[in-house]
Design an enzyme around this catalytic site. Structure first.
Site, PDB file in Angstrom:
ATOM      1  N   HIS A 142      -3.252  -5.644   2.232  1.00  0.00           N
ATOM      2  CA  HIS A 142      -3.073  -5.751   3.658  1.00  0.00           C
ATOM      3  C   HIS A 142      -3.805  -6.905   4.352  1.00  0.00           C
ATOM      4  O   HIS A 142      -4.199  -8.034   3.470  1.00  0.00           O
ATOM      5  CB  HIS A 142      -3.691  -4.535   4.624  1.00  0.00           C
ATOM      6  CG  HIS A 142      -3.328  -3.316   4.149  1.00  0.00           C
ATOM      7  ND1 HIS A 142      -2.155  -2.978   4.877  1.00  0.00           N
ATOM      8  CD2 HIS A 142      -3.672  -2.206   3.545  1.00  0.00           C
ATOM      9  CE1 HIS A 142      -1.685  -1.518   4.227  1.00  0.00           C
ATOM     10  NE2 HIS A 142      -2.712  -1.098   3.784  1.00  0.00           N
ATOM     11  N   CYS A 144       0.838  -1.246  -0.155  1.00  0.00           N
ATOM     12  CA  CYS A 144       0.023   0.080  -0.096  1.00  0.00           C
ATOM     13  C   CYS A 144       0.891   1.385   0.004  1.00  0.00           C
ATOM     14  O   CYS A 144       1.338   1.652  -1.016  1.00  0.00           O
ATOM     15  CB  CYS A 144      -0.970   0.200   1.066  1.00  0.00           C
ATOM     16  SG  CYS A 144      -2.403   0.909   0.828  1.00  0.00           S
ATOM     17  N   ARG A 160     -12.334   6.160  -0.923  1.00  0.00           N
ATOM     18  CA  ARG A 160     -11.559   5.111  -0.398  1.00  0.00           C
ATOM     19  C   ARG A 160     -12.031   3.830  -0.829  1.00  0.00           C
ATOM     20  O   ARG A 160     -13.035   3.713  -0.577  1.00  0.00           O
ATOM     21  CB  ARG A 160     -11.509   5.631   1.343  1.00  0.00           C
ATOM     22  CG  ARG A 160     -10.286   4.976   1.773  1.00  0.00           C
ATOM     23  CD  ARG A 160     -10.214   5.468   3.162  1.00  0.00           C
ATOM     24  NE  ARG A 160      -8.575   5.128   3.787  1.00  0.00           N
ATOM     25  CZ  ARG A 160      -7.588   5.803   3.234  1.00  0.00           C
ATOM     26  NH1 ARG A 160      -7.641   6.727   2.269  1.00  0.00           N
ATOM     27  NH2 ARG A 160      -6.482   5.243   3.599  1.00  0.00           N
TER      28      ARG A 160
HETATM   29  N1  GLN Z   1      -1.935   6.751   2.271  1.00  0.00           N
HETATM   30  C1  GLN Z   1      -2.196   5.959   1.305  1.00  0.00           C
HETATM   31  C2  GLN Z   1      -3.741   5.777   0.842  1.00  0.00           C
HETATM   32  O1  GLN Z   1      -4.526   6.367   1.301  1.00  0.00           O
HETATM   33  C3  GLN Z   1      -1.813   4.553   1.636  1.00  0.00           C
HETATM   34  C4  GLN Z   1      -2.648   4.177   2.714  1.00  0.00           C
HETATM   35  C5  GLN Z   1      -2.108   2.683   3.257  1.00  0.00           C
HETATM   36  O2  GLN Z   1      -1.181   2.284   3.408  1.00  0.00           O
HETATM   37  N2  GLN Z   1      -3.107   1.679   3.746  1.00  0.00           N
HETATM   38  O3  GLN Z   1      -3.765   5.542  -0.447  1.00  0.00           O
END
Ligand code: GLN
Length: 244
Positions: free
Chosen positions: A195, A96, A130
């Site tokens: 993840h 990520c 998101r």
């Molecule tokens: N900040 C980055 C995003 O929102 C990565 C987030 C994360 O590592 N889960 O895309």
């Protein structure tokens, strides 16, 4: 390979800043799957200001934009050296936020662009929504050909040049929710949005990375002995195709 004690060195990049959603589980998986086979693991935690060293495998986890900012500046100081390591066959796994920094840049919503180290020919821009949920992607790198995990990112990553997708999304969004790609790889550099953590649920991919790192260290292919992955495989199967 004559029967001698194998060894593997791991460089864990900035775990005090990038370790979102238990990404440390990826390190634990690699360490355990080596130790269960009698392979010695040298674990190096690399924090701000530390030397990068010369490890067989580097790992960088995910993080929120703020932590990414701090790490991006530190990574960029060693951009040329990281490129030398990549071209010498070192294995990298970025998750990520860490994945995003392995590309050319990450452009957050309302902040300065974070420059990446360009180990992958990819770039990321913050999206309006998101992406949160389970992901299944089909890959041609390992068998079984499924990779499963959990995504939580607003970044939209686009691949170019010789950088290929790790897999094609069959459930979830992946890199950008548009081109059905998930993750990326070029040479022995791998990035993914998965993840969960990623490797405990995808033991076949963990072994794939370990074999690549051993090949880099010893200069020849080394086939790992099989482990009893009954529980890991059952977990993996339960998650394939699962949206919620
Ligand atoms: N900040 C980055 C995003 O929102 C990565 C987030 C994360 O590592 N889960 O895309």
């Amino acid at each position: 390979m004559e029967d001698k004690k194998l060894k593997l060195s791991i460089g864990h990049l900035y775990p005090r800043l990038l370790n979102l959603y238990g990404d440390i589980g990826n390190i634990i998986t690699i360490k355990r799957r080596c130790e269960w086979r009698g392979i010695d693991v040298e674990y190096n935690e690399i924090n701000m200001g530390d030397s990068i060293g010369n490890c067989d495998l580097y790992f960088i986890g995910g993080g929120q934009d703020k932590q990414q900012e701090d790490v991006a500046r530190e990574l960029y100081k060693n951009k040329e050296y990281f490129t030398t390591l990549r071209d010498a066959g070192a294995v990298f796994l970025g998750i990520c936020g860490g994945y995003q920094l392995l590309g050319h840049y990450y452009q957050p919503h309302d902040k300065e662009k974070l420059l990446g180290i360009s180990l992958l020919d990819a770039y990321t821009v913050a999206g309006k929504k998101r992406f949160i949920g389970n992901v299944t992607a089909k890959t041609d790198l390992v068998n079984p050909n499924s990779l499963v995990g959990f995504e939580n990112h607003s970044g939209l990553t686009y691949l170019q040049g010789e950088t290929k997708p790790l897999g094609i999304v069959s459930t979830g969004n992946g890199n950008n929710g548009q081109d059905k790609t998930e993750g990326a790889y070029y040479k022995n550099v791998f990035g993914t949005y998965l993840h969960g953590s990623f490797l405990p649920k995808n033991p076949h991919f963990a072994d794939y990375l370990i074999e690549l790192a051993l090949e880099k260290r010893y200069g020849e292919k080394i086939k790992l002995s099989r482990l009893n992955d009954e529980i890991e495989n059952k977990t993996h199967e339960l998650l394939v195709g699962k949206a919620y």
